[in-house]
Motif scaffolding. Structure first.
Motif, PDB file in Angstrom:
ATOM      1  N   LYS A 362      27.423  -5.973 -54.326  1.00 25.56           N
ATOM      2  CA  LYS A 362      28.760  -6.506 -54.090  1.00 25.56           C
ATOM      3  C   LYS A 362      29.792  -5.403 -53.833  1.00 25.56           C
ATOM      4  N   GLU A 363      29.331  -4.156 -53.764  1.00 26.65           N
ATOM      5  CA  GLU A 363      30.249  -3.044 -53.518  1.00 26.65           C
ATOM      6  C   GLU A 363      30.853  -3.155 -52.119  1.00 26.65           C
ATOM      7  N   PRO A 364      32.105  -2.751 -51.951  1.00 26.96           N
ATOM      8  CA  PRO A 364      32.723  -2.820 -50.621  1.00 26.96           C
ATOM      9  C   PRO A 364      32.133  -1.826 -49.624  1.00 26.96           C
ATOM     10  N   GLU A 365      31.557  -0.740 -50.099  1.00 26.68           N
ATOM     11  CA  GLU A 365      31.008   0.282 -49.201  1.00 26.68           C
ATOM     12  C   GLU A 365      29.606  -0.122 -48.733  1.00 26.68           C
ATOM     13  N   ALA A 366      29.433  -0.219 -47.425  1.00 25.20           N
ATOM     14  CA  ALA A 366      28.163  -0.703 -46.869  1.00 25.20           C
ATOM     15  C   ALA A 366      26.989   0.183 -47.253  1.00 25.20           C
ATOM     16  N   SER A 367      27.200   1.500 -47.305  1.00 19.76           N
ATOM     17  CA  SER A 367      26.082   2.403 -47.624  1.00 19.76           C
ATOM     18  C   SER A 367      25.557   2.155 -49.036  1.00 19.76           C
ATOM     19  N   LEU A 368      26.448   1.805 -49.962  1.00 19.57           N
ATOM     20  CA  LEU A 368      26.006   1.494 -51.320  1.00 19.57           C
ATOM     21  C   LEU A 368      25.235   0.173 -51.345  1.00 19.57           C
ATOM     22  N   ARG A 369      25.733  -0.821 -50.609  1.00 25.41           N
ATOM     23  CA  ARG A 369      25.015  -2.091 -50.554  1.00 25.41           C
ATOM     24  C   ARG A 369      23.626  -1.903 -49.951  1.00 25.41           C
ATOM     25  N   ALA A 370      23.546  -1.107 -48.892  1.00 28.13           N
ATOM     26  CA  ALA A 370      22.258  -0.876 -48.243  1.00 28.13           C
ATOM     27  C   ALA A 370      21.293  -0.147 -49.170  1.00 28.13           C
ATOM     28  N   SER A 371      21.799   0.842 -49.895  1.00 30.91           N
ATOM     29  CA  SER A 371      20.932   1.595 -50.818  1.00 30.91           C
ATOM     30  C   SER A 371      20.451   0.716 -51.956  1.00 30.91           C
ATOM     31  N   ALA A 372      21.348  -0.126 -52.477  1.00 30.71           N
ATOM     32  CA  ALA A 372      20.930  -1.041 -53.539  1.00 30.71           C
ATOM     33  C   ALA A 372      19.904  -2.041 -53.011  1.00 30.71           C
ATOM     34  N   ALA A 373      20.128  -2.555 -51.806  1.00 25.62           N
ATOM     35  CA  ALA A 373      19.174  -3.491 -51.212  1.00 25.62           C
ATOM     36  C   ALA A 373      17.823  -2.825 -50.980  1.00 25.62           C
ATOM     37  N   GLU A 374      17.841  -1.582 -50.573  1.00 23.40           N
ATOM     38  CA  GLU A 374      16.586  -0.856 -50.344  1.00 23.40           C
ATOM     39  C   GLU A 374      15.770  -0.779 -51.624  1.00 23.40           C
ATOM     40  N   ARG A 375      16.426  -0.455 -52.739  1.00 28.91           N
ATOM     41  CA  ARG A 375      15.706  -0.326 -53.998  1.00 28.91           C
ATOM     42  C   ARG A 375      15.207  -1.677 -54.499  1.00 28.91           C
ATOM     43  N   LEU A 376      15.997  -2.709 -54.304  1.00 24.48           N
ATOM     44  CA  LEU A 376      15.539  -4.046 -54.692  1.00 24.48           C
ATOM     45  C   LEU A 376      14.401  -4.525 -53.792  1.00 24.48           C
ATOM     46  N   ALA A 377      14.482  -4.193 -52.522  1.00 21.41           N
ATOM     47  CA  ALA A 377      13.443  -4.633 -51.574  1.00 21.41           C
ATOM     48  C   ALA A 377      12.079  -4.092 -51.957  1.00 21.41           C
ATOM     49  N   THR A 378      12.036  -2.851 -52.428  1.00 22.26           N
ATOM     50  CA  THR A 378      10.753  -2.200 -52.723  1.00 22.26           C
ATOM     51  C   THR A 378      10.368  -2.301 -54.196  1.00 22.26           C
ATOM     52  N   SER A 379      11.215  -2.933 -55.012  1.00 21.34           N
ATOM     53  CA  SER A 379      10.919  -2.996 -56.441  1.00 21.34           C
ATOM     54  C   SER A 379       9.795  -3.994 -56.726  1.00 21.34           C
ATOM     55  N   GLY A 380       9.224  -3.849 -57.905  1.00 24.33           N
ATOM     56  CA  GLY A 380       8.196  -4.784 -58.330  1.00 24.33           C
ATOM     57  C   GLY A 380       8.763  -6.039 -58.956  1.00 24.33           C
ATOM     58  N   ASP A 381      10.087  -6.143 -58.991  1.00 24.93           N
ATOM     59  CA  ASP A 381      10.729  -7.315 -59.599  1.00 24.93           C
ATOM     60  C   ASP A 381      10.684  -8.472 -58.603  1.00 24.93           C
ATOM     61  N   ARG A 382       9.885  -9.477 -58.904  1.00 24.53           N
ATOM     62  CA  ARG A 382       9.733 -10.621 -58.016  1.00 24.53           C
ATOM     63  C   ARG A 382      10.500 -11.851 -58.517  1.00 24.53           C
ATOM     64  N   ALA A 383      11.505 -11.624 -59.342  1.00 27.83           N
ATOM     65  CA  ALA A 383      12.293 -12.737 -59.868  1.00 27.83           C
ATOM     66  C   ALA A 383      13.017 -13.456 -58.733  1.00 27.83           C
ATOM     67  N   PRO A 384      13.139 -14.774 -58.810  1.00 33.05           N
ATOM     68  CA  PRO A 384      13.854 -15.521 -57.762  1.00 33.05           C
ATOM     69  C   PRO A 384      15.276 -15.021 -57.549  1.00 33.05           C
ATOM     70  N   ALA A 385      15.911 -14.532 -58.613  1.00 32.50           N
ATOM     71  CA  ALA A 385      17.294 -14.049 -58.475  1.00 32.50           C
ATOM     72  C   ALA A 385      17.378 -12.878 -57.514  1.00 32.50           C
ATOM     73  N   VAL A 386      16.352 -12.046 -57.486  1.00 29.71           N
ATOM     74  CA  VAL A 386      16.357 -10.895 -56.563  1.00 29.71           C
ATOM     75  C   VAL A 386      16.217 -11.379 -55.129  1.00 29.71           C
ATOM     76  N   ALA A 387      15.291 -12.282 -54.874  1.00 30.54           N
ATOM     77  CA  ALA A 387      15.121 -12.820 -53.516  1.00 30.54           C
ATOM     78  C   ALA A 387      16.384 -13.550 -53.069  1.00 30.54           C
ATOM     79  N   ASP A 388      17.011 -14.280 -53.985  1.00 31.03           N
ATOM     80  CA  ASP A 388      18.240 -14.994 -53.628  1.00 31.03           C
ATOM     81  C   ASP A 388      19.355 -14.014 -53.277  1.00 31.03           C
ATOM     82  N   ALA A 389      19.432 -12.913 -54.019  1.00 28.08           N
ATOM     83  CA  ALA A 389      20.463 -11.914 -53.743  1.00 28.08           C
ATOM     84  C   ALA A 389      20.227 -11.254 -52.394  1.00 28.08           C
ATOM     85  N   LEU A 390      18.971 -10.984 -52.066  1.00 26.87           N
ATOM     86  CA  LEU A 390      18.660 -10.410 -50.755  1.00 26.87           C
ATOM     87  C   LEU A 390      18.997 -11.407 -49.644  1.00 26.87           C
TER      88      LEU A 390
END
Length: 454
Positions: A362-390
């Motif tokens: 939810k950060e206003p800076e796109a580079s931070l959002r992209a970096s956070a999304a990158e880490r969530l994308a490759t994480s082993g956390d398969r919780a529905p909340a993560v997929a919904d956030a992506l």
């Protein structure tokens, strides 16, 4: 090749050089076109690339067989013209392979003398001497290569780049001439900017000197008279770490030196750079140093601490794990992001890291959002909340964020991947080597195959 084909190939090569199309140059040379093809002036096309400060084209020509030592009608060579032009990038492109073996001693001395004259005289003064102009020179900052900049000086109708400190240093190393380390560092910090082409050329020349004596002479400038000396030492150590193979004995010198420096450095900006270089290695005191600085008031320092607390992204001890957990809640977004990088692969910290990353989306800076999304994308956390956030990121206006979100959905085989593909645009228009694009291609292809098999 017939004469007509030779003419067509020569014309095409000249056109490619004039257009600055290095790929076309390589293709034409691969087809057998003469790399020393003359242009309209009668000079080989390499001279055109040198005059245009086109390092990629010059490199393509030299690697394709163009002769940098060819004597031209005025008695110069393309390599000498590259020295005169003052661009370290163009000079490196034209220098060619094995110049110490290729060139006789008198030619080597002549080239060294030419570079030294430009450096010691100064570009503006040499242009005054050559043109007779007496007015002030015009100096602008220009890009010399993909990463580095250089001053470009104009006077009396001539334009020359002020990269002769770097050219001289590179040429000395190429010929195995070893000036004192102190002299080289003085050349680099005349323009105290890590992005200056002279700084990088001097740094690279020193990195080639693998002796303990050279290393000791460089790191002694940690206590030099200016901040530029300290920054040069740090950049030297940082690049050494990045280029290390794990076999060089100097890694022990570097890690011990950086550990001592990290324990003593009072300045936050400098300490952050020390830790950045230090954490490229493993050291027995690495965790202790990280823990010592985990609560440092400067966020630039705290951003480096997670890398000191992790080996291959895994926390080393309960103390390191707790420090990482605290850093995932740090007030600084980049500190939280760095902490999550280390925490995501730790079962005991994954939930903390996921919570922090979901907030970073939810950060206003796109580079931070992209970096956070990158880490969530490759994480082993398969919780529905993560997929919904992506999936929620598919309304993001930043293409990089969209690609990270789509990649994460594709890895989870989420049906919303189809929406991601639609949002990022035609996959054929995106870079095929991008792993995210490849994952979207594969997901789409597998869906089509499955549908066709029904």
């Amino acid at each position: 090749m017939s004469r007509g084909m030779e003419t067509d190939g020569a014309d095409a090569l000249v056109a490619a050089v004039v257009a600055g199309d290095a790929d076309a140059v390589r293709e034409l040379l691969g087809q057998g076109v003469d790399p020393d093809t003359p242009e309209e002036s009668g000079l080989p096309v390499l001279c055109r690339a040198v005059a245009a400060y086109d390092a990629p084209v010059a490199e393509a020509l030299v690697k394709g067989g163009a002769d940098p030592d060819r004597v031209l009608p005025d008695g110069t060579t393309p390599l000498e013209r590259a020295i005169d032009g003052g661009s370290p990038a163009v000079f490196s492109a034209v220098l060619g392979a094995e110049p110490r073996l290729r060139l006789p001693e008198d030619a080597r001395e002549r080239l060294l003398g030419r570079a030294r004259h430009w450096y010691e005289t100064g570009v503006a003064e040499e242009l005054r001497r050559r043109t007779g102009a007496s007015g002030p020179a015009t100096t602008v900052r220009v890009q010399d290569d993909e990463y580095d900049e250089i001053d470009q000086v104009s006077l009396g109708g001539l334009v020359v780049r002020a990269g002769h400190a770097g050219i001289l240093s590179s040429l000395e190393w190429a010929f195995r001439v070893l000036p004192p380390v102190e002299e080289l560092i003085d050349r680099a910090i005349e323009q105290p900017d890590e992005h200056d082409a002279n700084w990088w050329a001097v740094l690279w020349a020193l990195l080639q000197r693998r002796s303990h004596e050279a290393w000791s002479a460089v790191v002694a400038h940690r206590h030099g008279p200016s901040d530029a000396h300290r920054r040069f030492v740090l950049e030297y150590l940082r690049v050494r770490a990045l280029t290390a193979t794990g076999e060089e004995p100097y890694e022990e010198w570097d890690t011990a030196f950086l550990a001592d420096w990290a324990a003593e450095e009072p300045d936050g900006e400098t300490l952050a750079k020390v830790l950045d270089a230090f954490t490229n290695y493993d050291h027995p005191d690495q965790e202790a140093i990280g823990l010592r600085h985990a609560g440092h008031p400067d966020p630039r320092v705290r951003r480096e601490v997670p890398y000191a607390l992790c080996t291959k992204y895994e926390p080393r001890s309960p103390a390191a794990r707790e420090a990482l957990r605290t850093l995932t809640r740090d007030p600084d977004a980049e500190v939280r992001l760095a902490a999550c990088t280390g925490a995501m692969r730790d079962d005991g910290l994954r939930a903390d890291a996921t919570r922090a990353l979901l907030l970073l989306l939810k950060e206003p800076e796109a580079s931070l959002r992209a970096s956070a999304a990158e880490r969530l994308a490759t994480s082993g956390d398969r919780a529905p909340a993560v997929a919904d956030a992506l999936a929620a990121l598919l309304d993001d206006g930043d293409q990089n964020v969209l690609l990270e979100a789509g990649y994460g959905l594709a890895r989870r085989d989420d049906p919303r991947t189809a929406d991601a593909i639609e949002r990022v645009g035609r996959l054929s228009d995106l870079h095929p080597d991008d792993h995210r694009v490849s994952a979207l291609w594969r997901w789409e292809w597998e869906r089509k195959q499955a549908t066709a098999g029904q």
